[in-house]
Structure formats: C-alpha cells, structure tokens
Design an enzyme around this catalytic site. Structure first.
Site, PDB file in Angstrom:
ATOM      1  N   GLY A  13       0.824  -1.211   0.000  1.00  8.80           N
ATOM      2  CA  GLY A  13       0.000   0.000   0.000  1.00  8.80           C
ATOM      3  C   GLY A  13       0.855   1.256   0.000  1.00  8.80           C
ATOM      4  O   GLY A  13       2.086   1.206   0.002  1.00  8.80           O
ATOM      5  N   GLN A  14       0.163   2.404  -0.008  1.00 10.67           N
ATOM      6  CA  GLN A  14       0.900   3.682  -0.012  1.00 10.67           C
ATOM      7  C   GLN A  14       1.867   3.773   1.172  1.00 10.67           C
ATOM      8  O   GLN A  14       3.075   3.977   0.999  1.00 10.67           O
ATOM      9  CB  GLN A  14      -0.071   4.865   0.068  1.00 10.67           C
ATOM     10  CG  GLN A  14       0.680   6.174   0.323  1.00 10.67           C
ATOM     11  CD  GLN A  14      -0.210   7.364   0.623  1.00 10.67           C
ATOM     12  OE1 GLN A  14      -0.408   8.183  -0.262  1.00 10.67           O
ATOM     13  NE2 GLN A  14      -0.715   7.487   1.843  1.00 10.67           N
ATOM     14  N   ASP A  62      -2.465 -13.392   4.424  1.00  7.57           N
ATOM     15  CA  ASP A  62      -3.711 -12.630   4.272  1.00  7.57           C
ATOM     16  C   ASP A  62      -4.279 -12.377   5.670  1.00  7.57           C
ATOM     17  O   ASP A  62      -4.274 -13.274   6.515  1.00  7.57           O
ATOM     18  CB  ASP A  62      -4.712 -13.431   3.420  1.00  7.57           C
ATOM     19  CG  ASP A  62      -5.863 -12.568   2.942  1.00  7.57           C
ATOM     20  OD1 ASP A  62      -5.996 -12.394   1.718  1.00  7.57           O
ATOM     21  OD2 ASP A  62      -6.635 -12.058   3.791  1.00  7.57           O
ATOM     22  N   LEU A  84      -0.335  -2.302   8.901  1.00  2.00           N
ATOM     23  CA  LEU A  84      -0.915  -1.321   7.968  1.00  2.00           C
ATOM     24  C   LEU A  84      -1.963  -1.938   7.044  1.00  2.00           C
ATOM     25  O   LEU A  84      -2.682  -1.215   6.351  1.00  2.00           O
ATOM     26  CB  LEU A  84       0.190  -0.691   7.101  1.00  2.00           C
ATOM     27  CG  LEU A  84       1.403  -0.115   7.820  1.00  2.00           C
ATOM     28  CD1 LEU A  84       2.303   0.619   6.828  1.00  2.00           C
ATOM     29  CD2 LEU A  84       0.987   0.834   8.932  1.00  2.00           C
ATOM     30  N   ALA A  85      -2.042  -3.254   6.988  1.00  6.31           N
ATOM     31  CA  ALA A  85      -2.966  -3.901   6.048  1.00  6.31           C
ATOM     32  C   ALA A  85      -4.408  -3.553   6.414  1.00  6.31           C
ATOM     33  O   ALA A  85      -4.793  -3.593   7.575  1.00  6.31           O
ATOM     34  CB  ALA A  85      -2.787  -5.411   6.081  1.00  6.31           C
ATOM     35  N   THR A 131      -7.076   5.615  12.856  1.00  8.33           N
ATOM     36  CA  THR A 131      -7.519   6.631  11.889  1.00  8.33           C
ATOM     37  C   THR A 131      -8.402   7.720  12.486  1.00  8.33           C
ATOM     38  O   THR A 131      -9.199   7.455  13.408  1.00  8.33           O
ATOM     39  CB  THR A 131      -8.304   5.943  10.747  1.00  8.33           C
ATOM     40  OG1 THR A 131      -8.984   6.941   9.983  1.00  8.33           O
ATOM     41  CG2 THR A 131      -9.334   4.962  11.270  1.00  8.33           C
ATOM     42  N   GLU A 133     -10.910   8.749  11.077  1.00  2.81           N
ATOM     43  CA  GLU A 133     -12.293   8.372  10.773  1.00  2.81           C
ATOM     44  C   GLU A 133     -13.056   7.989  12.039  1.00  2.81           C
ATOM     45  O   GLU A 133     -14.284   8.048  12.082  1.00  2.81           O
ATOM     46  CB  GLU A 133     -12.324   7.184   9.809  1.00  2.81           C
ATOM     47  CG  GLU A 133     -12.139   7.558   8.361  1.00  2.81           C
ATOM     48  CD  GLU A 133     -13.332   8.280   7.771  1.00  2.81           C
ATOM     49  OE1 GLU A 133     -14.454   7.781   7.882  1.00  2.81           O
ATOM     50  OE2 GLU A 133     -13.133   9.365   7.209  1.00  2.81           O
ATOM     51  N   TYR A 155     -15.988   0.903   7.949  1.00  3.68           N
ATOM     52  CA  TYR A 155     -14.518   1.024   8.043  1.00  3.68           C
ATOM     53  C   TYR A 155     -14.126   1.548   9.432  1.00  3.68           C
ATOM     54  O   TYR A 155     -13.278   0.974  10.120  1.00  3.68           O
ATOM     55  CB  TYR A 155     -14.012   1.973   6.948  1.00  3.68           C
ATOM     56  CG  TYR A 155     -12.575   2.401   7.132  1.00  3.68           C
ATOM     57  CD1 TYR A 155     -11.522   1.565   6.774  1.00  3.68           C
ATOM     58  CD2 TYR A 155     -12.263   3.651   7.679  1.00  3.68           C
ATOM     59  CE1 TYR A 155     -10.198   1.964   6.963  1.00  3.68           C
ATOM     60  CE2 TYR A 155     -10.950   4.055   7.860  1.00  3.68           C
ATOM     61  CZ  TYR A 155      -9.927   3.206   7.500  1.00  3.68           C
ATOM     62  OH  TYR A 155      -8.618   3.588   7.688  1.00  3.68           O
ATOM     63  N   LYS A 159     -12.084  -0.273  12.546  1.00  7.36           N
ATOM     64  CA  LYS A 159     -10.839   0.295  13.075  1.00  7.36           C
ATOM     65  C   LYS A 159     -10.967   0.617  14.568  1.00  7.36           C
ATOM     66  O   LYS A 159      -9.982   0.648  15.285  1.00  7.36           O
ATOM     67  CB  LYS A 159     -10.465   1.556  12.284  1.00  7.36           C
ATOM     68  CG  LYS A 159      -9.923   1.268  10.888  1.00  7.36           C
ATOM     69  CD  LYS A 159      -8.473   0.767  10.942  1.00  7.36           C
ATOM     70  CE  LYS A 159      -7.852   0.645   9.578  1.00  7.36           C
ATOM     71  NZ  LYS A 159      -6.429   0.311   9.609  1.00  7.36           N
TER      72      LYS A 159
END
Ligand code: NAP
Ligand code: GDD
Length: 347
Positions: A13-14, A62, A84-85, A131, A133, A155, A159
């Site tokens: 990812g980023q 996974d 981070l996944a 996050t 969020e 999401y 989290k």
C-alpha cells in the site's frame, strides 16, 4: 549497522512503501506480508514502481487467514511490527462491511494473537494503523486523543475494534503496542480511488489535453491532508519510545475537496471557477470555459463526515514530531508525478 528486523503488513500500500523505504534507510531488515494478486505479478505494482521489490523480504499471507499470519510472524521474527494492512476505502466499506471487519478488525486481533502465541510479547513492539475516521462528526474541533469517537462507517467501526484490541493487549499482556490515530495523508503512490489522487491524475490528464471532466462526490467535505512521508516517520517514532501510547498525527489545517481541486489545477496553470450548486455544481477552466469537474452522486456516501482536523500536540511534545512537507509542496509533487507517469517515465 542496525540489526533490527521490521515486519510490515500492507507493504504494497501507499504507507507500506514509504515506511519500507524509511526503515531500509535506517538499516533495518524489512519483511513484508502481501497477499497474492493476479494483477500484480512480477512487481508491476507500487512495490515494483518504487524499486523496493528486491530490497525487502516478502511473505505471502492474508489478514483473513490467521495461520498465514502466524507463519509470517514466526518466519520473520520481527522486533517491530507495523500493522498497515486494511480494506482502507471508506465508501467501499459500506458495500463490503463484513469483509472490511474481517480484515481490519479480526485481522488485527489475529496478528496480536500471533505475537502472544509465539511468545513475542516481551520482545516485539506493535504499531496499529488507526484513523481520524474514528471521530466521525466530532463535537470537538480540532480532534485530539481524548476526543470522543463516533465512527460513522463500517470502516471506522472495524478500526475502532482494532484500536480497542490494541489497547487491551497493551494493558492485559504488557505488549509495547501503540495506535497512531492518523489524519489523511497522501503522496504520489496514493491509491487511485482516493479523492486526492483522483484529482491529481485528472489535473495531469488535463494538462496533457484530455478534456474529460473529473466526476467527484461531496465537494464540501473538509479534511486535514498531510504528506505520507511525514506520517510514516511518526509511526516509527512511536515504536522508539520507552513506553507505548496512542498519538494523533495531523497538520492542524483543513481544506475542502473543492480547495484541493483548485490547488492541483493551479499546479498546471489552470484556474477553476465554480458554478451552480449541489449535484449540479461544475468547476470550469476559466481560460477555455470547459467543465473540468462535475458532481456525480454515485460518489456520495451513505453517511459522510463533514470536517476532520487534528491536534498533534501530544506527538509534538512526546515524539518531537511535526510535519515538514507543506500542503502546496505535497500537491505539486503528486501532480508532477502523475504528469511524469503520463509521459511514460514513472518516478
Ligand atoms: P492502502 O494503500 O489501501 O494499503 C492497504 C494495504 O493493505 C495494501 O498493501 C493491501 O494489499 C493490504 N491489504 C488489504 N487487504 C488485505 C488482506 N486481506 N490481507 C493482507 N493485506 C491486505 O492504505 P494506506 O493509505 O497505505 O494506509 C495504510 C493503513 O493506514 C491502512 O490500515 C489505513 O486504513 C490506515 N490509514 C490510512 C490513512 C491515510 O490517509 N492513508 C489515514 C489513517 C489510517 P493490496 O495491495 O493487495 O490491496
Ligand atoms: N474517494 C472519493 N472519491 N472521495 C470523494 C470523492 C470521490 O470522488 N468526492 C468527494 N470525496 C470526499 C469523500 O466523501 C470524503 O469526504 C473526502 O473526499 C475524502 O475521501 P477519501 O479520499 O476517500 O478519504 P477518506 O477521508 O474517506 O479516508 C481516507 O482517510 C482516512 C483518515 O481520515 C482513507 O485513507 C482511510 O483509510 C483513512 O482512515
């Protein structure tokens, strides 16, 4: 020479790419967990693009497969684990809520259990990618570590579980486990369906003569956008502290999606004039008169967060962290990278 070993889940990812680069620069042996993808064979993904493919140890695993996580942690034997996944797209989480919970909530639990079962609680340090969020439509501005969480998406709820589970492992087992409550951070490898990258790609295409208008959702949403390179440095700093804690990382400045559009198009010398309102609003290139941005309700969310802006005082005081890359520089570098990609020499 640093002999420390780090494991990054979500290395493709980023943030995974930027963090892997930072840790390699510091002399770490870097391991990464990646899932198999038929469209990203042979490094034709962000890892390949950033040239990191050959410099990190990659393990297939996974977050929905607990045994695979145990195997990866056992084989890497990391001193530091950065989780981070995630299924990290808020809008997609409304369409795949159960999968989002499996990856983001239970995945974090599986990883913490792997640390415990492998007797690594005393030797490993753990970072959880939490996050902003979680704050939802907060009643406190700016948001800090003590602000009440009001998650408004599958999401954010997933989290929230992961944040609480991380705190529980810290309290119950004395694991050095920290949550980074990170506000939005962007960069040239940002996923293409996040709003900033949609905009910088569209600005690059516009500068190359492609006059197809960019379709966006809520132009009024305000976010606190920082540069991902600053934020991965903050993640690392959290794990270098004597004691674990939870930290907000943010710039303290917020802008609307509309302002991000203006900044990105200004980079290519185009001024945007806004006309109309609501779903009928358009952003017009003042020079040509063409519509560069239109609103498409398919990008609206069932529940939106109107304004996020963070207070990173704790990180500044305890970690000595402060963002170094300005908003203007970040936007300019993202647009320049997309222009270079269009011209066929990615950087
Ligand atoms: P990203 O670009 O979407 O990367 C997510 C990573 O997770 C990718 O490597 C992805 O692999 C991997 N992944 C997804 N599902 C998986 C699964 N089932 N098993 C194993 N790996 C899986 O996200 P990012 O922007 O780098 O963000 C990193 C983390 O920080 C995420 O947890 C995100 O929720 C959180 N966060 C991000 C921000 C932000 O503004 N960027 C802010 C706060 C928190 P594939 O490449 O195979 O898809
Ligand atoms: N993706 C997207 N696409 N968002 C749009 C669009 C569009 O076409 N148009 C407007 N937006 C608005 C969204 O409604 C939201 O208010 C804002 O732009 C930012 O959307 P995203 O870039 O998708 O990011 P996000 O804020 O929902 O989530 C990101 O930041 C979180 C931290 O606050 C992700 O990286 C999350 O994983 C991260 O936790």
């Amino acid at each position: 020479m640093n002999s420390r070993v780090a494991l990054i889940t979500g290395i493709t990812g980023q943030d995974g790419g930027f963090l892997a680069q930072l840790l390699l620069d510091k002399g770490y042996e870097v391991h990464g967990m990646r899932r198999r993808s038929s469209s990203a064979e042979d490094g034709h993904d962000r890892l390949g693009e950033s040239g990191l493919m050959q410099r990190v140890h990659l393990h297939y695993g996974d977050m929905t497969d607990p045994a695979s996580i145990i195997r990866v942690v056992r084989d890497a034997r990391p001193d530091e684990i950065y989780n981070l996944a995630a299924q990290s797209h808020v809008k997609v989480s409304f369409e795949n809520p159960a999968y989002t919970a499996q990856v983001n909530a239970l995945g974090c639990l599986h990883l913490l259990e792997a640390i415990r079962l492998l007797d690594m609680v005393k030797s490993a340090r753990f970072y959880q990618a939490s996050t902003s969020e979680l704050y939802g439509d907060a009643d406190e501005m700016p948001q800090r570590e003590t602000t009440v969480f009001r998650p408004r998406s599958p999401y954010a709820i997933s989290k929230h579980f992961a944040l609480l589970t991380t705190i529980n492992y810290r309290e119950a087992y004395d694991l050095h486990a920290s949550n980074g409550i990170l506000f939005n951070h962007e960069g040239k490898t940002r996923g293409e369906s996040f709003v900033t990258r949609k905009i910088t790609r569209a600005a690059a295409a516009w500068s190359a003569g492609n006059r197809k208008p960019l379709a966006l959702g809520n132009l009024n949403a305000r976010r606190d956008w920082g540069d991902a390179r600053d934020y991965v440095r903050g993640m690392w700093l959290m794990l270098q502290q004597a004691a674990p804690d939870d930290y907000v990382l943010a710039t303290g400045e917020s802008r609307t999606v509309r302002q991000f559009v203006e900044a990105a198009f200004a980079t290519i010398g185009v001024q945007i004039d806004w006309r109309g309102e609501g779903a009928g609003e358009i952003g017009v290139d003042t020079r040509s008169g063409d519509a560069a941005v239109v609103v498409d309700p398919q990008f609206f969310r069932p529940a939106e967060i109107s304004h996020l802006v963070g207070d990173a005082t704790r990180a500044r005081q305890k970690l000595g962290w402060r963002p170094e890359v300005s908003f203007e520089r970040m936007v300019r570098e993202m647009v320049e990278a997309d222009v270079a990609r269009l011209r066929g020499h990615a950087r």
